[in-house]
Design an enzyme around this catalytic site. Structure first.
Site, PDB file in Angstrom:
ATOM      1  N   SER A  96     -31.445 -32.387 -33.191  1.00 31.55           N
ATOM      2  CA  SER A  96     -31.611 -33.765 -32.730  1.00 31.55           C
ATOM      3  C   SER A  96     -31.727 -33.930 -31.223  1.00 31.55           C
ATOM      4  O   SER A  96     -31.937 -35.050 -30.747  1.00 31.55           O
ATOM      5  CB  SER A  96     -30.471 -34.637 -33.271  1.00 31.55           C
ATOM      6  OG  SER A  96     -30.683 -34.890 -34.637  1.00 31.55           O
ATOM      7  N   TYR A 202     -26.503 -43.678 -37.416  1.00 29.05           N
ATOM      8  CA  TYR A 202     -27.414 -42.623 -36.968  1.00 29.05           C
ATOM      9  C   TYR A 202     -28.303 -42.182 -38.123  1.00 29.05           C
ATOM     10  O   TYR A 202     -27.823 -41.672 -39.133  1.00 29.05           O
ATOM     11  CB  TYR A 202     -26.589 -41.442 -36.457  1.00 29.05           C
ATOM     12  CG  TYR A 202     -27.382 -40.397 -35.723  1.00 29.05           C
ATOM     13  CD1 TYR A 202     -27.397 -40.367 -34.340  1.00 29.05           C
ATOM     14  CD2 TYR A 202     -28.112 -39.434 -36.417  1.00 29.05           C
ATOM     15  CE1 TYR A 202     -28.124 -39.404 -33.651  1.00 29.05           C
ATOM     16  CE2 TYR A 202     -28.841 -38.475 -35.740  1.00 29.05           C
ATOM     17  CZ  TYR A 202     -28.846 -38.466 -34.362  1.00 29.05           C
ATOM     18  OH  TYR A 202     -29.572 -37.515 -33.697  1.00 29.05           O
ATOM     19  N   ASN A 204     -32.247 -40.292 -39.101  1.00 32.58           N
ATOM     20  CA  ASN A 204     -33.434 -39.584 -38.630  1.00 32.58           C
ATOM     21  C   ASN A 204     -34.719 -40.375 -38.837  1.00 32.58           C
ATOM     22  O   ASN A 204     -35.691 -40.204 -38.093  1.00 32.58           O
ATOM     23  CB  ASN A 204     -33.534 -38.234 -39.344  1.00 32.58           C
ATOM     24  CG  ASN A 204     -32.455 -37.271 -38.885  1.00 32.58           C
ATOM     25  OD1 ASN A 204     -32.439 -36.836 -37.749  1.00 32.58           O
ATOM     26  ND2 ASN A 204     -31.536 -36.951 -39.771  1.00 32.58           N
ATOM     27  N   GLY A 340     -27.185 -31.723 -31.334  1.00 31.94           N
ATOM     28  CA  GLY A 340     -28.062 -31.518 -32.471  1.00 31.94           C
ATOM     29  C   GLY A 340     -27.581 -30.436 -33.411  1.00 31.94           C
ATOM     30  O   GLY A 340     -26.908 -29.487 -33.000  1.00 31.94           O
TER      31      GLY A 340
END
Length: 391
Positions: A96, A202, A204, A340
């Site tokens: 990330s 959060y 993606n 990440g």
């Protein structure tokens, strides 16, 4: 803003592999530290990277910049069953941290008047039928409320699965190619988690959509724009946008995936895998040197104007997340971070506001049954305290 403990724990659960990581990825503790390429002996940093590797990872490579100069070192092993140590500037999947690159490109487009930060995403991507209340800013700050294609845990504790990212089902599909539009439509097939702008979560899918906004506005893939606007100007020759390519270039440590099948734990070398499931939310490959150059240039105002950089550094009160990076309060003031996770790999990059102290860390998972969520958090906290805060 948020404290480092809650941020690291949240990030390890949600970044890259999301909730898959803590339960199913693990590392092995191995002794040994590779020599620093800076030519300076730093026993404190050598001990630090060795302790990080020994906390549950197959290997670790660390880069530190502070008042004493630059230092790099590594500990553990490059590959299970081998005594060779990880390269001190090897390639790895940054997960990330990709989001920071993507957010930078979007904000550059905002500065050029091609994207409105508070404009509806539906105006750029009408084909998805998005709620017109969802703005570009909400994508970058994770306040859109969209269901993530990687799955979600609902407020009542119900787990709603996403695409296959765990166990044998993931392994059997690890070379499958996902198109960004396919990932978005999967997420949109589920009810939203909350009304746009009313909460923080959060996901993606936000950054897959951000990548598609870049493509729609520029006519080029997000990867081409990252190359043109960031990688080439900064000379980041070791940062790669892999797309569907499953490999990792150059010297690198191997990452492993540990999963349970029929009551037995198994460990598989997961270094080679198709990263298209992560797309513009987490597919990039890089090195600690390139991450240091990128983050320093970004925070130093070389990629964004002062007003846009200020927008990037405004954290959401719940998640402590700005626009593509974390903003944390610490005992020594505010620090900025990228965090990440990816199957087999964990990455951290961090800096003080003035850039005088920075660190970049890559960790590879092995075959230990250690709690990697705790180990990841401990590494983050240790480096924050000892490198950024000079304790």
């Amino acid at each position: 803003m948020t404290n480092s403990a809650s941020t690291a724990k949240t990030m390890f659960r949600r970044a890259g592999v999301t909730a898959v990581a803590a339960a199913l990825l693990a590392g092995v503790a191995m002794p040994g530290v590779a020599a620093a390429d800076s030519g300076r002996d730093r026993p404190d940093l050598r001990t630090m990277v060795q302790d990080i590797a020994a906390s549950g990872f197959a290997g670790a490579q660390l880069r530190v910049h502070d008042q004493r100069g630059d230092w790099t070192g590594s500990a553990g092993v490059r590959e299970l069953g081998s005594a060779a140590k990880p390269p001190t500037n090897g390639w790895f999947r940054i997960g990330s941290n990709t989001k920071t690159f993507v957010s930078t490109v979007v904000l550059q487009l905002v500065g050029e008047g091609k994207v409105g930060l508070d404009s509806p995403v539906a105006g750029y991507l009408p084909e998805f039928g998005l709620d017109r209340r969802i703005t570009v800013r909400m994508l970058l700050q994770h306040t859109s409320g969209l269901f993530d294609y990687t799955g979600a845990v609902l407020p009542d504790g119900t787990v709603v699965p996403g695409i296959p990212l765990a166990g044998k089902e993931f392994l059997d599909n690890r070379f499958h190619t996902y198109r960004p539009e396919e990932l978005v439509r999967f997420g949109l097939s589920k009810p939203p988690l909350f009304a746009p702008g009313t909460d923080w979560n959060y996901t993606n899918i936000n950054y897959v959509l951000a990548g598609l906004v870049i493509k729609k506005v520029t006519g080029n893939s997000y990867g081409d724009e990252v190359q043109r606007r960031i990688l080439r100007p900064l000379g980041l020759r070791d940062t790669v946008v892999p797309g569907t390519w499953p490999g990792i270039p150059g010297p690198h440590a191997h990452g492993y995936y540990r999963y349970e099948e029929a009551g037995q734990w198994k460990t598989v070398d997961i270094t080679n895998q198709n990263p298209s499931w992560a797309s513009s939310a987490g597919e990039l490959i890089s090195t600690t040197k390139d991450l240091h150059t990128f983050f320093s240039a970004l925070l130093g105002g070389k990629l964004l104007t002062a007003p846009l950089l200020a927008e990037m550094r405004k954290p959401h009160p719940k998640g402590g997340y700005g626009l593509g990076l974390y903003v944390q309060d610490t005992s020594c003031g505010t620090v900025l971070k990228g965090m990440g996770g990816f199957h087999g790999y964990g990455t951290l990059m961090a800096s003080t506001l003035d850039g005088s102290r920075t660190y970049e860390l890559s960790m590879t998972y092995g075959d230990s049954d250690a709690d990697l969520g705790k180990a990841y958090f401990k590494a983050d906290q240790t480096l924050t305290d000892k490198v950024l805060c000079d304790k």
